[in-house]
Design a protein around this motif. Sequence first.
Motif, mmCIF file in Angstrom:
data_model
loop_
_atom_site.group_PDB
_atom_site.id
_atom_site.type_symbol
_atom_site.label_atom_id
_atom_site.label_comp_id
_atom_site.label_asym_id
_atom_site.label_seq_id
_atom_site.Cartn_x
_atom_site.Cartn_y
_atom_site.Cartn_z
ATOM 1 N N ILE A 38 -6.391 -6.471 -8.366
ATOM 2 C CA ILE A 38 -5.836 -5.474 -9.285
ATOM 3 C C ILE A 38 -5.831 -5.954 -10.737
ATOM 4 C CG2 ILE A 38 -4.429 -4.389 -7.496
ATOM 5 C CD1 ILE A 38 -2.004 -5.857 -8.675
ATOM 6 N N THR A 194 -10.773 6.544 -7.084
ATOM 7 C CA THR A 194 -10.638 5.248 -7.747
ATOM 8 C C THR A 194 -11.391 5.382 -9.060
ATOM 9 O OG1 THR A 194 -10.479 4.005 -5.680
ATOM 10 C CG2 THR A 194 -11.096 2.776 -7.659
ATOM 11 N N LEU A 238 -5.673 -2.576 -12.440
ATOM 12 C CA LEU A 238 -5.707 -1.441 -11.513
ATOM 13 C C LEU A 238 -4.283 -1.030 -11.162
ATOM 14 C CD1 LEU A 238 -8.011 -0.966 -8.450
ATOM 15 C CD2 LEU A 238 -5.544 -0.767 -8.158
ATOM 16 N N TYR A 239 -4.036 0.278 -11.222
ATOM 17 C CA TYR A 239 -2.723 0.830 -10.895
ATOM 18 C C TYR A 239 -2.868 1.856 -9.776
ATOM 19 C CZ TYR A 239 -1.251 -1.084 -15.401
ATOM 20 O OH TYR A 239 -0.989 -1.918 -16.450
ATOM 21 N N ALA A 240 -1.899 1.874 -8.851
ATOM 22 C CA ALA A 240 -1.851 2.905 -7.813
ATOM 23 C C ALA A 240 -1.264 4.173 -8.408
ATOM 24 C CB ALA A 240 -1.012 2.423 -6.633
ATOM 25 N N GLU A 246 -6.308 5.574 -7.414
ATOM 26 C CA GLU A 246 -6.076 4.404 -8.272
ATOM 27 C C GLU A 246 -6.727 4.625 -9.627
ATOM 28 O OE1 GLU A 246 -6.594 1.397 -4.465
ATOM 29 O OE2 GLU A 246 -8.216 2.529 -5.400
#
Length: 334
Positions: A38, A194, A238-240, A246
Amino acid sequence: MSERFPDKKPDRNLRARAREAPERSHGAALPALTARVIAAHGQLLRVCTSAGEELLARSPGRDRPLVCGDYVQCAFDARHEELRIVAIAPRTGALFRSNARGKGELIAANLSLLLVVVAPLPTPDFFIVDRYLAAAQCAGIRAAVLLNKSELAVDAPVDQELCGYARRGNAVLRVSALTSSGLPELRALLDQQTAVLVGQSGVGKSSLLRALLPHAAASVGALLRDDEGRHTTSATRLYALPGGGELIDSPGVRDFAPAIDRLDAPALGFPELAALSAQCRFADCRHLREPDCAVRRAIGEGVSERRYESYRRLRRLYERLQSPQHSSASRRDR
């Protein structure tokens, strides 16, 4: 947004969690831990396990670079007291750029959507936009163009370019991180994807991230007095997304060149040129000075003059980086 990493070993708590995580998740007989990268900063990575736990891990080496979006297997290295990456899953939807030597460098992996962000200020460089879209086209990644700061006045030439992208099949959204205009449509576009945010410095990618994810540790820059943007993002992260999907935030750029070895040679990722190529007299037409070129005949009609100039610039770069002289110079520089 700025993601900070320690200069030395992970702190004691993280080392203890890393040591315990394989046993918690898989049992003593299966020490490998499945995770997603991430954040990456050199050889030090932040990974997220399937249980949602974030840990620090060490890359397997400089010859195997890892990026946001990679799926990996980790194991605890008792000798060095740290978590190490021991395997990398096959990648899909990988975004590459060219370095100064013409070699491809990975930016992000396992993408399904690329979002090129522009804004009224700083003045959009649509040649950069074209190159991002070309890279996405050749990588099989769906791409969209976002006009951020839509609360500001938009010049007619900018509006014309955005309409052109829409006609060519790219989703075009007008959004504002300041007023929240267009954010529902952006959330719908991001659903179960994503995605990566890319674009020039100062267009407000971190502001958009904060609008979508208020908890994100984003550092938001302001416009300078000369109307130029100053970017503040120093690491890709990277963020959810709530509800699924994402979002990867990446540093702003002054220029971008797609990896030439991953471009489709006949049209270099320009779909309107690819559609006309079959009508050219020569199968290997470069659409420059060749006779009976269907692309050049369409300039001003099916192919805009600016887009054709953008293609010509990328074609010159493509051929320069592929030339034997450039390859020899690159080898001498090593």
